[in-house]
Design an enzyme around this catalytic site. Structure first.
Site, PDB file in Angstrom:
ATOM      1  N   ARG A 145       0.787  -1.117   0.017  1.00 18.71           N
ATOM      2  CA  ARG A 145       0.078   0.006   0.052  1.00 18.71           C
ATOM      3  C   ARG A 145       0.778   1.227   0.014  1.00 18.71           C
ATOM      4  O   ARG A 145       0.373   2.326   0.716  1.00 18.71           O
ATOM      5  CB  ARG A 145      -1.010  -0.063   1.170  1.00 18.71           C
ATOM      6  CG  ARG A 145      -1.957  -1.054   0.981  1.00 18.71           C
ATOM      7  CD  ARG A 145      -3.026  -0.926   2.198  1.00 18.71           C
ATOM      8  NE  ARG A 145      -3.911  -2.126   2.351  1.00 18.71           N
ATOM      9  CZ  ARG A 145      -4.729  -2.343   3.215  1.00 18.71           C
ATOM     10  NH1 ARG A 145      -4.394  -1.846   4.355  1.00 18.71           N
ATOM     11  NH2 ARG A 145      -5.150  -3.461   3.217  1.00 18.71           N
TER      12      ARG A 145
ATOM     13  N   ARG B  97      -3.270   6.617   1.204  1.00 15.66           N
ATOM     14  CA  ARG B  97      -3.840   7.567   1.884  1.00 15.66           C
ATOM     15  C   ARG B  97      -2.895   8.404   2.771  1.00 15.66           C
ATOM     16  O   ARG B  97      -3.113   9.654   3.298  1.00 15.66           O
ATOM     17  CB  ARG B  97      -5.138   7.323   2.422  1.00 15.66           C
ATOM     18  CG  ARG B  97      -6.275   7.000   1.558  1.00 15.66           C
ATOM     19  CD  ARG B  97      -7.600   6.537   2.410  1.00 15.66           C
ATOM     20  NE  ARG B  97      -7.316   5.138   2.851  1.00 15.66           N
ATOM     21  CZ  ARG B  97      -8.098   4.444   3.531  1.00 15.66           C
ATOM     22  NH1 ARG B  97      -9.167   5.270   4.008  1.00 15.66           N
ATOM     23  NH2 ARG B  97      -7.844   3.345   4.259  1.00 15.66           N
TER      24      ARG B  97
END
Length: 343
Positions: A25, A29
């Site tokens: 990931r 974010r």
């Protein structure tokens, strides 16, 4: 494939003085530039299917940190989406899908050969990345393993114990196994097309493998991975594959060898010294810093990073987290981790 790429050298069995590093990931974010691009795309699925923007968010952490590998930006639930399941994402809550509770749920799904038009933007993302990535950076494609993807398709969302999937497995084995067979075949086709489009390595994420035990683990985690990897290596000789049967515990032992994987990713529950003794003789080990250190930072981050490298220095190792970096991570802590690895 360039032998100068450190990730490929490690997956080929070479022990390097400084291990290659990337993060699960890593495009996500915790980075302000990702959040800006996601806002431009409009929503998560739109970002996945916008080749230019998906390539952009894949490149962002490479520009910022100089990781040794980029993993294409996508999601494991794009395969059910391509098969004809209803898939959407609820902000702050995660994915939602139409549910499969019996044979009627399978009937509307497409076949394995009918997914490629839907997934064409993903292949285009990979082609863009092969052009844009630095020459020393390896490109990783990926898919979810059949069991893990099936758990979402059966429950219609993520669940803490994968209970609905276990229930269908117990009560309607024919439907359950038909779904796993379809996902296995579709995953082979999807990953093969990713390689055609430029992926140099592929990774199979079995995030919920740890909820399978005994014979079920062998039949529904190990066997599909073996089938997928064997077919991919038949079509693409020399292709390196990383397997991640998360939370497999003692079942990690022998898994890479049994399925034909070149790399074995380990989760945060695995002691790196134990992995060096029991797992590293069979394959390159990837892992396994706890993502919480990316939030808290400080000297414990540096100490744990160095301890993992020390434990696994006797064999091929790719430094990574034991699970994906979380949205609340501090981007500066990634720099601290890289300094501890590379000096």
């Amino acid at each position: 494939m360039s032998t100068e790429k450190k990730l490929l050298r490690s997956l080929a069995g070479e022990t390097l003085p400084i291990p290659p590093v990337w993060m699960m990931r890593q495009a996500g974010r915790y980075l302000p530039e990702y959040r800006a691009t996601r806002a431009e795309a409009g929503d998560f699925l739109s970002l996945c299917y916008n080749s230019e923007l998906a390539a952009e968010v894949t490149l962002q952490p490479i520009r910022r940190y100089g990781f040794d590998a980029a993993i294409m930006f996508a999601d494991i639930l794009l395969v059910p989406d391509a098969l004809g399941a209803d898939v959407w994402f609820v902000t702050g809550e995660g994915p939602r899908l139409s549910t499969i509770t019996g044979p009627d749920g399978l009937a509307p799904l497409k076949g394995k050969d009918d997914i490629h038009d839907h997934l064409a933007p993903i292949y285009e993302t990979l082609r863009i990345l092969r052009r844009e990535l630095p020459s020393e950076t390896a490109l990783i494609g990926f898919a979810g393993a059949p069991w893990t993807v099936a758990t979402y398709m059966i429950a219609g969302r993520g669940t803490p114990d994968q209970g609905p999937a276990h229930k269908l497995k117990a009560e309607d084995r024919a439907t359950f196994e038909a779904l796993l067979d379809l996902l296995t075949e579709a995953t082979i086709e999807y990953l093969s097309k990713q390689v055609d489009a430029g992926a140099e390595v592929v990774k199979l994420f079995d995030s919920w493998a740890g909820s399978l035990n005994g014979e079920d683990f062998t039949k529904y985690a190990l066997a599909p991975a073996k089938r997928i990897i064997a077919e991919l290596k038949s079509r693409h000789p020399g292709l390196p594959v990383i397997a991640f049967p998360r939370q497999a515990g003692e079942a990690y032992i022998g898994f890479a060898k049994a399925v034909g994987a070149d790399g074995l990713a380990i989760d945060t529950n695995v002691d790196p010294a134990w992995a060096a003794e029991h797992l590293q003789p069979d394959s390159c080990i990837q892992g396994n810093l706890d993502p919480k250190h990316m939030v808290t930072g400080g000297q414990p981050l540096v100490d744990e990073t160095r301890a993992i490298i020390e434990a696994l220095k006797g064999g091929p190792h790719i430094f990574n987290l034991g699970h994906g970096i979380t949205p609340d991570a501090d981007p500066e802590n990634v720099h601290r981790m890289l300094e501890a690895i590379r000096g």
